[in-house]
Design an enzyme around this catalytic site. Sequence first.
Site, short mmCIF file in Angstrom:
data_model
loop_
_atom_site.label_atom_id
_atom_site.label_comp_id
_atom_site.label_asym_id
_atom_site.label_seq_id
_atom_site.Cartn_x
_atom_site.Cartn_y
_atom_site.Cartn_z
N HIS A 1 -3.53 -4.82 -9.28
CA HIS A 1 -4.56 -3.90 -8.81
C HIS A 1 -5.93 -4.53 -9.03
CE1 HIS A 1 -6.10 -0.03 -7.57
NE2 HIS A 1 -7.02 -0.16 -8.51
N ASP B 1 -0.48 3.36 -9.58
CA ASP B 1 -1.34 2.66 -10.55
C ASP B 1 -1.25 3.20 -11.97
OD1 ASP B 1 -2.26 1.19 -8.35
OD2 ASP B 1 -3.87 2.63 -7.97
N LEU C 1 0.78 -1.24 0.00
CA LEU C 1 0.00 0.00 0.00
C LEU C 1 0.81 1.29 0.00
CD1 LEU C 1 -2.93 -1.05 2.35
CD2 LEU C 1 -2.72 -1.25 -0.13
C1 GAR Z 1 -5.46 -7.76 -3.63
O1 GAR Z 1 -6.79 -7.83 -4.06
C2 GAR Z 1 -4.71 -6.74 -4.46
O2 GAR Z 1 -5.14 -6.67 -5.79
C3 GAR Z 1 -5.04 -5.47 -3.73
O3 GAR Z 1 -4.98 -5.80 -2.37
C4 GAR Z 1 -5.39 -7.16 -2.21
C5 GAR Z 1 -4.38 -7.85 -1.33
O4 GAR Z 1 -4.85 -9.09 -0.91
N1 GAR Z 1 -4.12 -4.41 -4.07
C6 GAR Z 1 -4.48 -3.13 -4.09
O5 GAR Z 1 -5.60 -2.75 -3.81
C7 GAR Z 1 -3.36 -2.17 -4.52
N2 GAR Z 1 -3.88 -0.89 -4.83
P1 GAR Z 1 -3.87 -10.16 -0.26
O6 GAR Z 1 -3.06 -9.43 0.83
O7 GAR Z 1 -4.73 -11.21 0.34
O8 GAR Z 1 -2.96 -10.69 -1.34
#
Ligand code: GAR
Length: 188
Positions: free
Chosen positions: A104, A145, A85
């Site tokens: 993303h 992004d 993040l």
């Molecule tokens: C995922 O869905 C990823 O695409 C998103 O966070 C989640 C993490 O899940 N990423 C973002 O939103 C980046 N802007 P996880 O920790 O279970 O892999």
Amino acid sequence: MKRIVIFASGSGSNAENLIKFFQDSDQASVIQILSNNPHAKVLDRAKRLGVSGLSFNKIAFTKTDDVLNILKASQPDLIVLAGFLWKFPENIINSFPNKIINIHPALLPNYGGKGMYGMHVHRAIIENNEAETGITIHFVNENYDEGAIIFQAKCDVLANDTAEDVASKIHELEMEHFPKVIETLLNE
Ligand code: GAR
């Protein structure tokens, strides 16, 4: 053997999926998980799966070369942001050109930018009555992004879907496609 380093901030279901996928590969392996949160569940997953995990703070990441030097020592062929993040600093981006990718949970350039992560994205999709959403895998540049898109996959959003339903469809797409896209990228 190609070397993958993952950055993650939270749960780490993508990180776990990637670790497991490449444990069966003779071409690449996840060698390290780096997190900005020492309590992130992703570090527990790394430990359980026998992958080195390390946390760092904002100063080490943005004000010094500490994290850059960790990466230089790890010599990654690919740096993968999987639910990470913080904005990536220029010293790292410039040291690893075309070697840093992000996933993303939306169809960029829509629903990207600061604050657009996880459930925030899925809630916005429902609020705006979108008929479809999806995932984007892209190169990382100095703006959130905005780097070149490598891959997208779509799913339908039905009239009765909740943000949680969308999250689960996105999760499925991520589990299916992210490892394969990385494998292809490493073979190019
Ligand atoms: C995922 O869905 C990823 O695409 C998103 O966070 C989640 C993490 O899940 N990423 C973002 O939103 C980046 N802007 P996880 O920790 O279970 O892999």
